[in-house]
Design a protein around this motif. Sequence first.
Motif, mmCIF file in Angstrom:
data_model
loop_
_atom_site.group_PDB
_atom_site.id
_atom_site.type_symbol
_atom_site.label_atom_id
_atom_site.label_comp_id
_atom_site.label_asym_id
_atom_site.label_seq_id
_atom_site.Cartn_x
_atom_site.Cartn_y
_atom_site.Cartn_z
ATOM 1 N N SER A 107 57.534 51.123 34.459
ATOM 2 C CA SER A 107 57.477 52.576 34.494
ATOM 3 C C SER A 107 56.624 53.117 33.344
ATOM 4 O O SER A 107 55.938 54.119 33.495
ATOM 5 C CB SER A 107 58.884 53.192 34.514
ATOM 6 O OG SER A 107 59.462 53.186 33.241
ATOM 7 N N LYS A 110 53.006 52.752 34.444
ATOM 8 C CA LYS A 110 52.671 53.815 35.404
ATOM 9 C C LYS A 110 52.442 55.132 34.685
ATOM 10 O O LYS A 110 51.491 55.863 34.991
ATOM 11 C CB LYS A 110 53.790 53.985 36.432
ATOM 12 C CG LYS A 110 53.727 52.989 37.568
ATOM 13 C CD LYS A 110 54.681 53.398 38.697
ATOM 14 C CE LYS A 110 54.947 52.243 39.655
ATOM 15 N NZ LYS A 110 55.903 51.233 39.083
ATOM 16 N N ALA A 111 53.316 55.469 33.741
ATOM 17 C CA ALA A 111 53.201 56.743 33.033
ATOM 18 C C ALA A 111 51.881 56.827 32.267
ATOM 19 O O ALA A 111 51.199 57.860 32.276
ATOM 20 C CB ALA A 111 54.378 56.932 32.078
ATOM 21 N N ASP A 113 49.077 54.938 32.861
ATOM 22 C CA ASP A 113 47.951 54.913 33.790
ATOM 23 C C ASP A 113 47.760 56.285 34.421
ATOM 24 O O ASP A 113 46.642 56.743 34.645
ATOM 25 C CB ASP A 113 48.160 53.839 34.862
ATOM 26 C CG ASP A 113 48.073 52.431 34.269
ATOM 27 O OD1 ASP A 113 47.630 52.309 33.100
ATOM 28 O OD2 ASP A 113 48.441 51.464 34.954
ATOM 29 N N ASP A 114 48.871 56.938 34.703
ATOM 30 C CA ASP A 114 48.846 58.280 35.257
ATOM 31 C C ASP A 114 48.200 59.255 34.258
ATOM 32 O O ASP A 114 47.339 60.056 34.623
ATOM 33 C CB ASP A 114 50.281 58.704 35.590
ATOM 34 C CG ASP A 114 50.311 60.043 36.302
ATOM 35 O OD1 ASP A 114 49.532 60.212 37.262
ATOM 36 O OD2 ASP A 114 51.108 60.907 35.908
ATOM 37 N N THR A 117 44.456 59.399 34.080
ATOM 38 C CA THR A 117 43.708 60.006 35.184
ATOM 39 C C THR A 117 43.646 61.526 35.065
ATOM 40 O O THR A 117 43.071 62.200 35.914
ATOM 41 C CB THR A 117 44.362 59.686 36.551
ATOM 42 O OG1 THR A 117 45.645 60.331 36.599
ATOM 43 C CG2 THR A 117 44.521 58.199 36.754
ATOM 44 N N LYS A 118 44.278 62.085 34.030
ATOM 45 C CA LYS A 118 44.466 63.527 33.970
ATOM 46 C C LYS A 118 43.288 64.315 33.395
ATOM 47 O O LYS A 118 43.357 65.529 33.268
ATOM 48 C CB LYS A 118 45.715 63.869 33.137
ATOM 49 C CG LYS A 118 46.995 63.351 33.738
ATOM 50 C CD LYS A 118 47.449 64.231 34.889
ATOM 51 C CE LYS A 118 48.881 63.935 35.258
ATOM 52 N NZ LYS A 118 49.044 63.559 36.659
#
Length: 152
Positions: A107, A110-111, A113-114, A117-118
């Motif tokens: 998790s 994921k946080a 990697d997310d 992308t911002k």
Amino acid sequence: GDVHMDNGNVISVLNNVIETCKDGEQGFRTAAENLKDQQTRSLLLQYAQQRAEMVLELQAEVRALGGNPESTGSIAGSAHRGWMNLKAAIAGGDDSIIAEAERGEDSAKKAFDDALTKGLPPTTLAIVREQAKRVHAAHDRVRGIEKAAAKR
């Protein structure tokens, strides 16, 4: 020039990542305290310490952007499912604690990697990217330990 998100959005992305790191810090420490295996224990304590340092780095960046840094993890709000079952896992001994740590790192990965992308501004992006590398490395290492345990 470049179109970047406004500071408010940058701060909210950073605070989410701070929460993730806080969860990791708490999770790794709790996991380590309950492990029988000394080697794995000291590795996870190292990761807990690393997360604490990452939190400070991110909080400083939030302040530099004029925001209020997040100072708590999400365990209370349970936004991240990663470390949620740690209490139950502890009863299962080392192998189930390691499995839970791997979920926690999933998790976290994921946080991060997310967040990447911002469209974060360059200086902020550099910090988050550097930290993402550390999270990926920790995740792979923990997964390696878990795989080794499964082979026993």
